[in-house]
Design an enzyme around this catalytic site. Sequence first.
Site, PDB file in Angstrom:
ATOM      1  CG  ASP A 197      10.444  32.134 -16.686  1.00  0.00           C
ATOM      2  OD1 ASP A 197       9.379  31.622 -16.743  1.00  0.00           O
ATOM      3  OD2 ASP A 197      10.641  33.294 -16.004  1.00  0.00           O
ATOM      4  CG  ASN A 228       0.981  40.511 -18.274  1.00  0.00           C
ATOM      5  OD1 ASN A 228       0.710  41.132 -19.426  1.00  0.00           O
ATOM      6  ND2 ASN A 228       0.727  39.171 -18.179  1.00  0.00           N
ATOM      7  CG  HIS A 258      -3.623  40.523 -19.335  1.00  0.00           C
ATOM      8  ND1 HIS A 258      -2.716  39.692 -18.878  1.00  0.00           N
ATOM      9  CD2 HIS A 258      -4.283  40.997 -18.354  1.00  0.00           C
ATOM     10  CE1 HIS A 258      -2.945  39.791 -17.613  1.00  0.00           C
ATOM     11  NE2 HIS A 258      -3.938  40.292 -17.287  1.00  0.00           N
ATOM     12  CG  ASP A 270      -0.967  38.915 -25.052  1.00  0.00           C
ATOM     13  OD1 ASP A 270      -0.694  38.157 -24.228  1.00  0.00           O
ATOM     14  OD2 ASP A 270      -2.213  38.991 -25.341  1.00  0.00           O
ATOM     15  CD  GLU A 284       5.880  34.118 -16.800  1.00  0.00           C
ATOM     16  OE1 GLU A 284       4.607  33.557 -17.215  1.00  0.00           O
ATOM     17  OE2 GLU A 284       6.053  34.113 -15.678  1.00  0.00           O
TER      18      GLU A 284
END
Length: 352
Positions: free
Chosen positions: A218, A226, A231, A235, A261
């Site tokens: 994770d 973020n 975003h 990404d 994630e």
Amino acid sequence: MSADIQATLRSPKGYEVARRALEVMQANQVWPTARNFELWVHYISEGKSPLAEEIDRLLAAGEPITESVGEALAAHYLPEARLNGGILEAGDVLSKELQSVTRAIESAQKSSEEYGQELATASERLGGDHAGPVKAVVANLANATRKVQGENAVLESQLAETTAELSRLRESLDQVRRDAMTDGLTNLTNRKAFDERLAEICEQADAGGEPVTLAIIDIDHFKGFNDAWGHQIGDQVLRYVASVIGRLGAAPRLAARYGGEEFAIIFPAENGRMAMTVLEEIRVEISSRALKRRSTNEDLGTVTVSAGYAERLGGESTVSLVERADAALYASKHAGRNRTSAAPPLAAVAAA
Ligand code: C2E
């Protein structure tokens, strides 16, 4: 995919529907993604539905069915549209059928070639200097031979065309299948395919008495990252982490995007110690990379990951294996993140 479409694809006319859908997609330069395939199967098999009318309207207006248009159409007209076992199964059946037809055609082509060669040899032998009626018979046979060879050549070229068409169709179906199993952002195996593969790998491990280790990884504080950078950068971080996990978790291991994630790696035939070494390599590589905003070269800092792994106990269910790997991941998080932990033994999980 709706139940009626699944039934259509499994029915005797399924092949024809799939073939026509792919043909129309190709003619309109629609990329053969799983969602587009589903849209066009609806289009072909439903006649005058609101979806078909909307597609006809777009085509008549010369508007390309791009990825986002396909997405909007699916969201509006197929709210239930979701790739599930149905399309994979139908694709599998079609792909297998096409393979056997291709093989049959290839073997027919081979025997027609051999037949042509035999006839040519016979024709040479019969072409000698013979007198009277024997010579006439030979000439007739030679003519017949040439005619058959001509017909064979036509047949061969038709067979070659059909074979090429079938292999194009199979490639398109394979693409649809691959797409249905892949996470679009990271290109790793998606959650659905991961669940299926984990069950298969555990079954094989039971049969062969092999170990299996499962890891869950994770990204630490991803939400904060973020929120701070947006975003788009978020990404890219996901893609970066996925690229490292995909490289070190390459086959025969299986790396997947497990959730937002969260990532997972299955280590078939590898024990916890081996998995630990790989997970530490991943963790150290990720934490030592200084990320940049590529447009401005601005420093984004580093990201770290936490990992947990569990070595499967004989006959353990996939649910329990995932639970233990998850518990190990949370041990890493609670111990301060940016670390790798082994799962507690099964008894400890059960007692908790
Ligand atoms: P991408 O932007 O599509 O880049 C794919 C691969 O091209 C990268 O794989 C890397 O090998 C190379 N590459 C692209 N741009 C650059 C660059 O400006 N400098 C260098 N040295 N190599 C470059 P990699 O490193 O595995 O990254 C995979 C994906 O992770 C990238 O896809 C991008 O989405 C993200 N990523 C990786 N590093 C960064 C970074 O520093 N900043 C941002 N914003 N994204 C990154």
